[in-house]
Design a protein around this motif. Structure first.
Motif, PDB file in Angstrom:
ATOM      1  N   ILE A   1       0.841  -1.207   0.000  1.00 16.81           N
ATOM      2  CA  ILE A   1       0.000   0.000   0.000  1.00 16.81           C
ATOM      3  C   ILE A   1       0.872   1.253   0.000  1.00 16.81           C
ATOM      4  CG2 ILE A   1      -1.592   1.370   1.424  1.00 16.81           C
ATOM      5  CD1 ILE A   1      -2.856  -1.331   2.289  1.00 16.81           C
ATOM      6  N   PHE A   2       1.953   1.224   0.781  1.00 14.81           N
ATOM      7  CA  PHE A   2       2.862   2.365   0.879  1.00 14.81           C
ATOM      8  C   PHE A   2       3.479   2.691  -0.487  1.00 14.81           C
ATOM      9  CE2 PHE A   2       7.231   3.867   2.388  1.00 14.81           C
ATOM     10  CZ  PHE A   2       6.799   5.173   2.592  1.00 14.81           C
ATOM     11  N   ILE A   3       4.002   1.668  -1.174  1.00 14.29           N
ATOM     12  CA  ILE A   3       4.595   1.888  -2.496  1.00 14.29           C
ATOM     13  C   ILE A   3       3.533   2.384  -3.478  1.00 14.29           C
ATOM     14  CG2 ILE A   3       5.680   0.746  -4.467  1.00 14.29           C
ATOM     15  CD1 ILE A   3       7.201  -1.003  -2.554  1.00 14.29           C
ATOM     16  N   ASN A   4       2.336   1.802  -3.404  1.00 14.22           N
ATOM     17  CA  ASN A   4       1.257   2.232  -4.294  1.00 14.22           C
ATOM     18  C   ASN A   4       0.895   3.701  -4.065  1.00 14.22           C
ATOM     19  OD1 ASN A   4       1.162  -0.307  -5.375  1.00 14.22           O
ATOM     20  ND2 ASN A   4      -0.656  -0.966  -4.275  1.00 14.22           N
ATOM     21  N   LEU A   5       0.863   4.113  -2.791  1.00 12.81           N
ATOM     22  CA  LEU A   5       0.557   5.518  -2.470  1.00 12.81           C
ATOM     23  C   LEU A   5       1.607   6.456  -3.057  1.00 12.81           C
ATOM     24  CD1 LEU A   5      -0.624   5.372   1.265  1.00 12.81           C
ATOM     25  CD2 LEU A   5      -1.944   6.251  -0.667  1.00 12.81           C
ATOM     26  N   LEU A   6       2.873   6.083  -2.906  1.00 19.46           N
ATOM     27  CA  LEU A   6       3.938   6.933  -3.421  1.00 19.46           C
ATOM     28  C   LEU A   6       3.918   6.991  -4.947  1.00 19.46           C
ATOM     29  CD1 LEU A   6       6.823   5.918  -0.996  1.00 19.46           C
ATOM     30  CD2 LEU A   6       5.656   8.121  -1.091  1.00 19.46           C
ATOM     31  N   LYS A   7       3.640   5.841  -5.588  1.00 18.50           N
ATOM     32  CA  LYS A   7       3.548   5.834  -7.052  1.00 18.50           C
ATOM     33  C   LYS A   7       2.328   6.626  -7.523  1.00 18.50           C
ATOM     34  CE  LYS A   7       5.982   1.508  -8.012  1.00 18.50           C
ATOM     35  NZ  LYS A   7       5.862   0.136  -8.533  1.00 18.50           N
ATOM     36  N   LEU A   8       1.243   6.556  -6.748  1.00 19.01           N
ATOM     37  CA  LEU A   8       0.041   7.323  -7.062  1.00 19.01           C
ATOM     38  C   LEU A   8       0.365   8.807  -7.134  1.00 19.01           C
ATOM     39  CD1 LEU A   8      -3.130   7.575  -7.210  1.00 19.01           C
ATOM     40  CD2 LEU A   8      -3.062   7.774  -4.712  1.00 19.01           C
ATOM     41  N   ILE A   9       1.211   9.255  -6.209  1.00 16.42           N
ATOM     42  CA  ILE A   9       1.593  10.666  -6.161  1.00 16.42           C
ATOM     43  C   ILE A   9       2.661  10.977  -7.204  1.00 16.42           C
ATOM     44  CG2 ILE A   9       2.610  12.467  -4.695  1.00 16.42           C
ATOM     45  CD1 ILE A   9       1.505  10.842  -2.279  1.00 16.42           C
ATOM     46  N   ALA A  10       3.576  10.037  -7.436  1.00 15.10           N
ATOM     47  CA  ALA A  10       4.763  10.314  -8.251  1.00 15.10           C
ATOM     48  C   ALA A  10       4.418  10.683  -9.690  1.00 15.10           C
ATOM     49  CB  ALA A  10       5.697   9.098  -8.235  1.00 15.10           C
ATOM     50  N   VAL A  11       3.508   9.945 -10.322  1.00 16.43           N
ATOM     51  CA  VAL A  11       3.233  10.179 -11.747  1.00 16.43           C
ATOM     52  C   VAL A  11       2.660  11.569 -11.999  1.00 16.43           C
ATOM     53  CG1 VAL A  11       1.885   9.424 -13.737  1.00 16.43           C
ATOM     54  CG2 VAL A  11       3.032   7.731 -12.304  1.00 16.43           C
ATOM     55  N   PRO A  12       1.567  11.976 -11.319  1.00 16.02           N
ATOM     56  CA  PRO A  12       1.083  13.349 -11.557  1.00 16.02           C
ATOM     57  C   PRO A  12       2.055  14.416 -11.072  1.00 16.02           C
ATOM     58  CG  PRO A  12      -0.187  12.283  -9.805  1.00 16.02           C
ATOM     59  CD  PRO A  12       0.667  11.233 -10.420  1.00 16.02           C
ATOM     60  N   LEU A  13       2.829  14.106 -10.026  1.00 15.00           N
ATOM     61  CA  LEU A  13       3.809  15.077  -9.541  1.00 15.00           C
ATOM     62  C   LEU A  13       4.885  15.322 -10.598  1.00 15.00           C
ATOM     63  CD1 LEU A  13       4.816  16.857  -7.232  1.00 15.00           C
ATOM     64  CD2 LEU A  13       6.080  14.901  -6.357  1.00 15.00           C
ATOM     65  N   VAL A  14       5.350  14.259 -11.264  1.00 13.88           N
ATOM     66  CA  VAL A  14       6.314  14.426 -12.343  1.00 13.88           C
ATOM     67  C   VAL A  14       5.716  15.294 -13.450  1.00 13.88           C
ATOM     68  CG1 VAL A  14       7.469  13.220 -14.242  1.00 13.88           C
ATOM     69  CG2 VAL A  14       7.616  12.316 -11.933  1.00 13.88           C
ATOM     70  N   LEU A  15       4.495  14.980 -13.839  1.00 12.06           N
ATOM     71  CA  LEU A  15       3.826  15.723 -14.913  1.00 12.06           C
ATOM     72  C   LEU A  15       3.782  17.218 -14.612  1.00 12.06           C
ATOM     73  CD1 LEU A  15       2.093  15.917 -17.498  1.00 12.06           C
ATOM     74  CD2 LEU A  15       0.096  15.400 -16.058  1.00 12.06           C
ATOM     75  N   PHE A  16       3.220  17.567 -13.448  1.00 10.03           N
ATOM     76  CA  PHE A  16       3.022  18.983 -13.138  1.00 10.03           C
ATOM     77  C   PHE A  16       4.319  19.688 -12.744  1.00 10.03           C
ATOM     78  CE2 PHE A  16      -1.294  17.231 -12.454  1.00 10.03           C
ATOM     79  CZ  PHE A  16      -1.975  18.039 -13.359  1.00 10.03           C
ATOM     80  N   SER A  17       5.252  18.960 -12.131  1.00 10.35           N
ATOM     81  CA  SER A  17       6.502  19.608 -11.736  1.00 10.35           C
ATOM     82  C   SER A  17       7.366  19.943 -12.944  1.00 10.35           C
ATOM     83  CB  SER A  17       7.282  18.724 -10.756  1.00 10.35           C
ATOM     84  OG  SER A  17       7.719  17.545 -11.369  1.00 10.35           O
ATOM     85  N   VAL A  18       7.396  19.045 -13.948  1.00  6.95           N
ATOM     86  CA  VAL A  18       8.172  19.331 -15.160  1.00  6.95           C
ATOM     87  C   VAL A  18       7.547  20.492 -15.924  1.00  6.95           C
ATOM     88  CG1 VAL A  18       8.926  18.434 -17.397  1.00  6.95           C
ATOM     89  CG2 VAL A  18       9.120  17.006 -15.370  1.00  6.95           C
ATOM     90  N   ILE A  19       6.222  20.479 -16.064  1.00  4.16           N
ATOM     91  CA  ILE A  19       5.545  21.601 -16.743  1.00  4.16           C
ATOM     92  C   ILE A  19       5.854  22.913 -16.024  1.00  4.16           C
ATOM     93  CG2 ILE A  19       3.309  22.636 -17.299  1.00  4.16           C
ATOM     94  CD1 ILE A  19       2.211  19.807 -17.720  1.00  4.16           C
ATOM     95  N   SER A  20       5.741  22.893 -14.701  1.00  3.65           N
ATOM     96  CA  SER A  20       6.001  24.091 -13.898  1.00  3.65           C
ATOM     97  C   SER A  20       7.455  24.536 -14.035  1.00  3.65           C
ATOM     98  CB  SER A  20       5.675  23.813 -12.428  1.00  3.65           C
ATOM     99  OG  SER A  20       6.047  24.897 -11.608  1.00  3.65           O
ATOM    100  N   GLY A  21       8.368  23.568 -13.951  1.00  3.50           N
ATOM    101  CA  GLY A  21       9.784  23.910 -14.022  1.00  3.50           C
ATOM    102  C   GLY A  21      10.157  24.530 -15.355  1.00  3.50           C
TER     103      GLY A  21
END
Length: 481
Positions: A43-63
């Motif tokens: 569950i812990f890994i799934n939670l982090l992966k759940l966050i990681a994909v959209p975070l990569v998307l929006f952080s790269v766009i923002s950066g």
């Protein structure tokens, strides 16, 4: 009483998880641990992966969008890729140097190595490969009976379902054309890229394309979009804070499950696994520790200067301990971004651009392990690889690392391709399979540490590094707000 730092809480959870697994193995509670405790680690890994994909998307766009100048983006991108390529080649070269000096495969008993050599020759003859060094044990009458017995054994080499599955994946990758990796970067359907595992490069491509496009439209039209993107990114960072509240417990469950699956109800299995592969494991471990505690700090000393040795590890300790626990650069990415940005003082423009790319293409630990593993397996089968073949390993491992997914044990799939590139049996990954997950934990720490190092160097070069030493790194996660 002063609150215990987050990384110490995680380390305590990690140690307790290992102790619990060994205790449950001794008392016969393995099924209970696997069925009722280990799922919380998943569950812990799934939670982090759940966050990681959209975070990569929006952080790269923002950066990209906040850089403001396409020329600055090109300069930073060039520096980033060059730095990652340099550290990757250095890691592979270090691995080759160590495995040639220590020779872990030659330290196994002679009879086992002769059996392995005969097995290799049988495989090479069946597959039509030329015997590497011209020596042929199969032509010696004294080895005939042994060869007959080994022929029967070798038929079962691919029965391990996990190994077989990885070989099929590697064969698909190997059979593709030379430009297939470039084709795979560009998605046909972006929403499919978001849902499929291992398509992080496609997400980064879309985010870069989207962010660059924002740079070329009038500010009054792009600003509402960048404001929304920045706000969404802050929401995902807060989600990281919330998940990290329970990180020590999740890490306990994760390690308890991993060790329990290795040990079963016989604690001696863990000891026997590491005993048989001890010199190989120690060689990989030594290389990874040199990268973490010597190479990366040396880079910082040369190119950054203001980040002290202890300060760097103090700042990165939450991400490093989490990387060790999850064995996934992608799952650790949200925490890595917070540590680099808040603790090392790297500007968000750099972290949101450099770190997501690093989590995908920078696999220093994986490359080092591949170099050691290939030469170790050759030594184990009494095969002397030439300098040219070892240089092939450097090139193949470097290129393979770019396509290696940032998930647990993905390096095994790429190792099959590296083995095949020098004409060795890909099924040999079954030999090192038992210790792969534990070593994968250390490899991921190297990958994350390398990403942080490169980010700091790029930030320094761009004048975007504002390091201030924090007394307690866990405070950056705002756990009490």
């Amino acid at each position: 009483m002063k609150k215990l730092a987050l990384h110490w809480q995680i380390i305590i959870g990690l140690v307790l998880g290992i102790i619990w697994a060994l205790l449950s193995s001794t008392l016969g509670w393995t099924n209970f641990t696997i069925n009722w405790i280990a799922p919380f680690g998943t569950i812990f890994i799934n939670l982090l992966k759940l966050i990681a994909v959209p975070l990569v998307l929006f952080s790269v766009i923002s950066g990209v969008a906040n850089i403001g100048d396409p020329a600055s983006l090109g300069r930073m991108g060039g520096k980033t890729l060059l730095a990652y390529l340099l550290t990757t080649v250095l890691a592979v070269s270090l691995g080759l140097a160590l495995v040639n000096v220590i020779k872990p495969g030659a330290l196994v008993d002679e009879d086992s190595r002769i059996d392995n050599r005969i097995s290799y020759e049988i495989w090479a003859n069946d597959q039509g490969y030329e015997i590497k060094d011209g020596i042929n044990y199969l032509q010696e009458p004294e080895f005939f009976e042994r060869a007959q017995r080994i022929t029967d054994l070798s038929k079962g080499e691919l029965k391990d379902a996990a190994v077989n599955e990885k070989m099929q994946t590697a064969n698909q990758t190997k059979d593709a054309g030379p430009l297939q990796p470039l084709v795979d970067i560009v998605p046909q359907n972006f929403f499919r890229s978001l849902t499929d595992n291992g398509l992080m490069l496609q997400i980064i491509f879309f985010a870069l394309f989207f962010g660059i496009s924002l740079l070329f439209i009038p500010n009054e039209k792009s600003k509402p979009v960048t404001d929304v993107v920045d706000s969404i990114m802050e929401v995902f960072l807060k989600m990281v804070d919330l998940v990290m509240r329970a990180a020590p417990f999740f890490v306990f469950a994760l390690l308890a499950g991993v060790v329990s699956k290795m040990a079963g109800d016989d604690i001696g299995k863990v000891y026997e696994i590491f005993k048989g592969l001890s010199w190989y494991s120690l060689t990989v471990f030594a290389g990874l520790m040199i990268m973490i505690f010597v190479v990366y700090p040396l880079f910082l000393k040369i190119f950054v200067k203001q980040i002290p040795y202890k300060g760097f590890f103090k700042a990165m300790s939450p991400a490093q301990t989490l990387a060790f626990s999850t064995s996934s650069s992608a799952a650790t990415l949200p925490v890595t971004m917070e540590c680099v940005e808040e603790n090392l003082g790297v500007d968000k423009k750099v972290t949101s651009f450099v770190l997501p790319i690093g989590a995908t293409v920078n696999m220093d630990g994986t490359c080092l392990y591949q170099a050691v593993a290939v030469v170790f397996l050759a030594q184990l089968h009494m095969i002397d690889l030439t300098l040219g073949q070892q240089l092939t390993i450097v090139l193949t491992a470097t290129l393979a690392s770019i396509g290696s997914a940032a998930v647990p044990s993905a390096g095994l799939v790429m190792l099959i391709i590296v083995l095949d590139s020098v004409g060795l049996n890909p099924a040999w990954i079954a030999i090192i399979f038992p210790v792969d997950r534990i070593l994968d934990m250390f490899r991921t720490v190297v990958n994350v540490t390398g990403d942080a190092t490169v980010s700091s160097i790029i930030a320094k070069g761009e004048g975007m590094l504002h390091y201030k030493e924090h007394e307690n790194p866990s405070e950056t996660f705002d756990l009490d707000s």
